[in-house]
Design a protein around this motif. Structure first.
Motif, PDB file in Angstrom:
ATOM      1  N   ARG A  71     -25.175   3.900  -0.634  1.00 29.56           N
ATOM      2  CA  ARG A  71     -25.737   5.175  -0.967  1.00 29.56           C
ATOM      3  C   ARG A  71     -24.684   6.493  -0.796  1.00 29.56           C
ATOM      4  O   ARG A  71     -24.205   7.217  -1.672  1.00 29.56           O
ATOM      5  CB  ARG A  71     -27.001   5.481  -0.504  1.00 29.56           C
ATOM      6  N   MET A  72     -24.222   6.273   0.565  1.00 26.84           N
ATOM      7  CA  MET A  72     -23.213   7.240   1.054  1.00 26.84           C
ATOM      8  C   MET A  72     -21.898   7.288   0.159  1.00 26.84           C
ATOM      9  O   MET A  72     -21.367   8.214  -0.256  1.00 26.84           O
ATOM     10  CB  MET A  72     -23.237   6.994   2.677  1.00 26.84           C
ATOM     11  N   ALA A  73     -21.411   6.106  -0.153  1.00 23.64           N
ATOM     12  CA  ALA A  73     -20.321   5.877  -0.680  1.00 23.64           C
ATOM     13  C   ALA A  73     -20.295   6.473  -2.147  1.00 23.64           C
ATOM     14  O   ALA A  73     -19.428   7.309  -2.531  1.00 23.64           O
ATOM     15  CB  ALA A  73     -19.675   4.412  -0.876  1.00 23.64           C
ATOM     16  N   GLN A  74     -21.402   6.244  -2.743  1.00 18.22           N
ATOM     17  CA  GLN A  74     -21.361   6.706  -4.174  1.00 18.22           C
ATOM     18  C   GLN A  74     -21.414   8.035  -4.151  1.00 18.22           C
ATOM     19  O   GLN A  74     -20.906   8.901  -4.962  1.00 18.22           O
ATOM     20  CB  GLN A  74     -22.792   6.004  -4.700  1.00 18.22           C
ATOM     21  N   GLU A  75     -22.392   8.677  -3.328  1.00 11.18           N
ATOM     22  CA  GLU A  75     -22.651  10.037  -3.268  1.00 11.18           C
ATOM     23  C   GLU A  75     -21.252  10.849  -2.735  1.00 11.18           C
ATOM     24  O   GLU A  75     -20.846  11.918  -3.317  1.00 11.18           O
ATOM     25  CB  GLU A  75     -23.601  10.476  -2.267  1.00 11.18           C
ATOM     26  N   THR A  76     -20.331  10.290  -1.847  1.00 11.21           N
ATOM     27  CA  THR A  76     -19.324  11.041  -1.476  1.00 11.21           C
ATOM     28  C   THR A  76     -18.344  10.833  -2.698  1.00 11.21           C
ATOM     29  O   THR A  76     -17.684  11.845  -2.960  1.00 11.21           O
ATOM     30  CB  THR A  76     -18.883  10.142  -0.234  1.00 11.21           C
ATOM     31  N   VAL A  77     -18.046   9.865  -3.332  1.00  9.45           N
ATOM     32  CA  VAL A  77     -16.990   9.603  -4.433  1.00  9.45           C
ATOM     33  C   VAL A  77     -17.531  10.646  -5.551  1.00  9.45           C
ATOM     34  O   VAL A  77     -16.639  11.340  -6.022  1.00  9.45           O
ATOM     35  CB  VAL A  77     -16.820   8.222  -4.958  1.00  9.45           C
ATOM     36  N   ASP A  78     -18.785  10.590  -5.881  1.00  3.67           N
ATOM     37  CA  ASP A  78     -19.288  11.598  -7.060  1.00  3.67           C
ATOM     38  C   ASP A  78     -19.030  13.194  -6.655  1.00  3.67           C
ATOM     39  O   ASP A  78     -18.955  13.741  -7.826  1.00  3.67           O
ATOM     40  CB  ASP A  78     -20.705  11.366  -7.299  1.00  3.67           C
ATOM     41  N   ALA A  79     -19.106  13.480  -5.519  1.00  7.80           N
ATOM     42  CA  ALA A  79     -19.026  14.836  -5.122  1.00  7.80           C
ATOM     43  C   ALA A  79     -17.555  15.333  -5.000  1.00  7.80           C
ATOM     44  O   ALA A  79     -17.534  16.587  -4.920  1.00  7.80           O
ATOM     45  CB  ALA A  79     -19.969  15.155  -3.731  1.00  7.80           C
ATOM     46  N   ALA A  80     -16.701  14.515  -5.090  1.00  6.14           N
ATOM     47  CA  ALA A  80     -15.271  14.853  -4.629  1.00  6.14           C
ATOM     48  C   ALA A  80     -14.807  15.282  -6.158  1.00  6.14           C
ATOM     49  O   ALA A  80     -15.062  15.138  -7.267  1.00  6.14           O
ATOM     50  CB  ALA A  80     -14.490  13.649  -4.091  1.00  6.14           C
ATOM     51  N   THR A  82     -11.729  15.009  -7.064  1.00  2.00           N
ATOM     52  CA  THR A  82     -10.747  13.968  -7.671  1.00  2.00           C
ATOM     53  C   THR A  82     -11.009  12.517  -7.118  1.00  2.00           C
ATOM     54  O   THR A  82     -11.527  12.504  -5.947  1.00  2.00           O
ATOM     55  CB  THR A  82      -9.068  14.442  -7.569  1.00  2.00           C
ATOM     56  N   PRO A  83     -10.641  11.527  -7.706  1.00  4.35           N
ATOM     57  CA  PRO A  83     -10.535  10.453  -7.497  1.00  4.35           C
ATOM     58  C   PRO A  83      -9.953  10.147  -5.975  1.00  4.35           C
ATOM     59  O   PRO A  83     -10.463   9.528  -5.094  1.00  4.35           O
ATOM     60  CB  PRO A  83     -10.106   9.329  -8.349  1.00  4.35           C
ATOM     61  N   PHE A  84      -8.883  10.782  -5.727  1.00  5.12           N
ATOM     62  CA  PHE A  84      -8.094  10.482  -4.453  1.00  5.12           C
ATOM     63  C   PHE A  84      -8.980  11.314  -3.391  1.00  5.12           C
ATOM     64  O   PHE A  84      -9.023  10.615  -2.361  1.00  5.12           O
ATOM     65  CB  PHE A  84      -6.738  11.214  -4.689  1.00  5.12           C
ATOM     66  N   ASP A  85      -9.529  12.426  -3.615  1.00  6.86           N
ATOM     67  CA  ASP A  85     -10.212  13.149  -2.691  1.00  6.86           C
ATOM     68  C   ASP A  85     -11.514  12.194  -2.317  1.00  6.86           C
ATOM     69  O   ASP A  85     -12.119  12.128  -1.242  1.00  6.86           O
ATOM     70  CB  ASP A  85     -10.784  14.329  -3.035  1.00  6.86           C
ATOM     71  N   GLY A  86     -12.135  11.677  -3.310  1.00  6.63           N
ATOM     72  CA  GLY A  86     -13.440  10.752  -3.168  1.00  6.63           C
ATOM     73  C   GLY A  86     -13.204   9.431  -2.282  1.00  6.63           C
ATOM     74  O   GLY A  86     -13.743   9.290  -1.249  1.00  6.63           O
ATOM     75  N   LEU A  87     -11.851   9.090  -2.506  1.00  5.28           N
ATOM     76  CA  LEU A  87     -11.370   7.860  -1.493  1.00  5.28           C
ATOM     77  C   LEU A  87     -11.099   8.439  -0.031  1.00  5.28           C
ATOM     78  O   LEU A  87     -11.457   7.494   0.822  1.00  5.28           O
ATOM     79  CB  LEU A  87     -10.165   7.195  -2.150  1.00  5.28           C
ATOM     80  N   HIS A  88     -10.591   9.527  -0.096  1.00  7.73           N
ATOM     81  CA  HIS A  88     -10.178  10.050   1.221  1.00  7.73           C
ATOM     82  C   HIS A  88     -11.558  10.429   1.825  1.00  7.73           C
ATOM     83  O   HIS A  88     -11.485  10.063   3.198  1.00  7.73           O
ATOM     84  CB  HIS A  88      -9.380  11.255   1.003  1.00  7.73           C
ATOM     85  N   ALA A 134     -15.020   2.127  -4.100  1.00 12.31           N
ATOM     86  CA  ALA A 134     -13.879   2.602  -3.271  1.00 12.31           C
ATOM     87  C   ALA A 134     -12.774   1.913  -4.366  1.00 12.31           C
ATOM     88  O   ALA A 134     -11.720   3.031  -4.700  1.00 12.31           O
ATOM     89  CB  ALA A 134     -13.425   2.108  -1.993  1.00 12.31           C
ATOM     90  N   VAL A 135     -12.810   0.747  -5.018  1.00 10.28           N
ATOM     91  CA  VAL A 135     -11.918   0.354  -5.885  1.00 10.28           C
ATOM     92  C   VAL A 135     -11.701   1.050  -7.040  1.00 10.28           C
ATOM     93  O   VAL A 135     -10.615   1.389  -7.778  1.00 10.28           O
ATOM     94  CB  VAL A 135     -12.139  -1.205  -5.924  1.00 10.28           C
ATOM     95  N   SER A 136     -12.965   1.475  -7.664  1.00 12.01           N
ATOM     96  CA  SER A 136     -12.973   2.096  -8.734  1.00 12.01           C
ATOM     97  C   SER A 136     -12.340   3.528  -8.741  1.00 12.01           C
ATOM     98  O   SER A 136     -11.613   4.066  -9.601  1.00 12.01           O
ATOM     99  CB  SER A 136     -14.378   2.401  -9.226  1.00 12.01           C
ATOM    100  N   ALA A 137     -12.574   4.262  -7.434  1.00  4.57           N
ATOM    101  CA  ALA A 137     -11.944   5.653  -7.358  1.00  4.57           C
ATOM    102  C   ALA A 137     -10.335   5.384  -7.386  1.00  4.57           C
ATOM    103  O   ALA A 137      -9.643   6.169  -7.986  1.00  4.57           O
ATOM    104  CB  ALA A 137     -12.416   6.218  -6.156  1.00  4.57           C
ATOM    105  N   LEU A 138      -9.822   4.324  -6.433  1.00  4.66           N
ATOM    106  CA  LEU A 138      -8.653   4.110  -6.272  1.00  4.66           C
ATOM    107  C   LEU A 138      -7.799   3.858  -7.715  1.00  4.66           C
ATOM    108  O   LEU A 138      -6.947   4.453  -8.177  1.00  4.66           O
ATOM    109  CB  LEU A 138      -8.195   2.926  -5.551  1.00  4.66           C
ATOM    110  N   ARG A 139      -8.543   3.051  -8.548  1.00  2.28           N
ATOM    111  CA  ARG A 139      -7.896   2.796  -9.949  1.00  2.28           C
ATOM    112  C   ARG A 139      -7.818   3.917 -10.751  1.00  2.28           C
ATOM    113  O   ARG A 139      -6.932   4.118 -11.543  1.00  2.28           O
ATOM    114  CB  ARG A 139      -8.773   1.611 -10.387  1.00  2.28           C
TER     115      ARG A 139
END
Length: 199
Positions: A71-80, A82-88, A134-139
């Motif tokens: 849940r935390m990962a998806q919310e964090t990436v979705d709120a960023a 850019t994908p890089f910011d999401g991964l960071h 995380a892999v999706s954000a990286l790609r």
């Protein structure tokens, strides 16, 4: 009079919290249901009303951690932005979560072999869902920046990064010179430096 659903949920939460503390101190194998019952102030028969055995407790601990992590990962990436910011941001959040829940994460990282293979496989599948965020954000980042070259497959890179941030449960000290968030930002900056497009 049987406990209401809310009362039962609250009691299960108390049992889980006590189990985390006792497993973290004594280890899963050395802990008995008697000790858990005593730790939460219940009789052993009452404890069995909420959890049938130690393995069910351990599975519930893993399940709760994996559900919250996903849940935390998806919310964090979705709120960023850019994908890089999401991964960071995801790596920073993992460091903070791990450092603030070291006892809980110690159980998750060190007691997995105590689970039956069928239960372990089920949890591995759920863990991969977290990794896939995380892999999706990286790609997506790599697709947007073809000039960035990775020396390994995206999944390998993500697992290397997650391994580094998860290991902080072993050595982080709250009394050290950095807060968990400061440490998380430093680690994320270092791990993801290779992804920054050249100027």
């Amino acid at each position: 009079m049987p406990p209401t659903s809310a009362r039962a949920d609250a009691q299960r939460a108390r049992v889980l919290a006590a189990s985390v503390e006792i497993f973290g101190t004594r280890g899963y194998r050395a802990t008995s249901m008697n000790e858990i019952a005593a730790g939460v102030g219940l009789s052993k028969p009452t404890l069995y009303h909420y959890f049938r055995n130690k393995e069910e407790l351990l599975v519930r601990i893993y399940s709760d951690v994996l559900d919250e992590s996903l849940r935390m990962a998806q919310e964090t990436v979705d709120a960023a932005a850019t994908p890089f910011d999401g991964l960071h941001d995801l790596l920073v959040s993992r460091v903070v979560h791990t450092c603030e829940n070291r006892e809980l994460l110690k159980i998750c990282f060190e007691e997995e072999d105590e689970l039956r293979p069928d239960l372990s496989e089920e949890l591995i599948v759920r863990r991969r869902l977290f990794e896939d965020v995380a892999v999706s954000a990286l790609r997506r980042h790599l697709d947007e920046h073809p000039e960035v070259r990775l020396a390994m497959a995206p999944k390998v890179f993500v697992n290397m990064c997650l391994g580094a941030v998860n290991w902080t449960y072993k050595w982080y000290r709250p009394t050290g010179p950095r807060t968990a968030a400061e440490l998380g930002r430093e680690m994320a900056d270092a791990l993801l430096a290779v992804l920054v497009p050249p100027a």
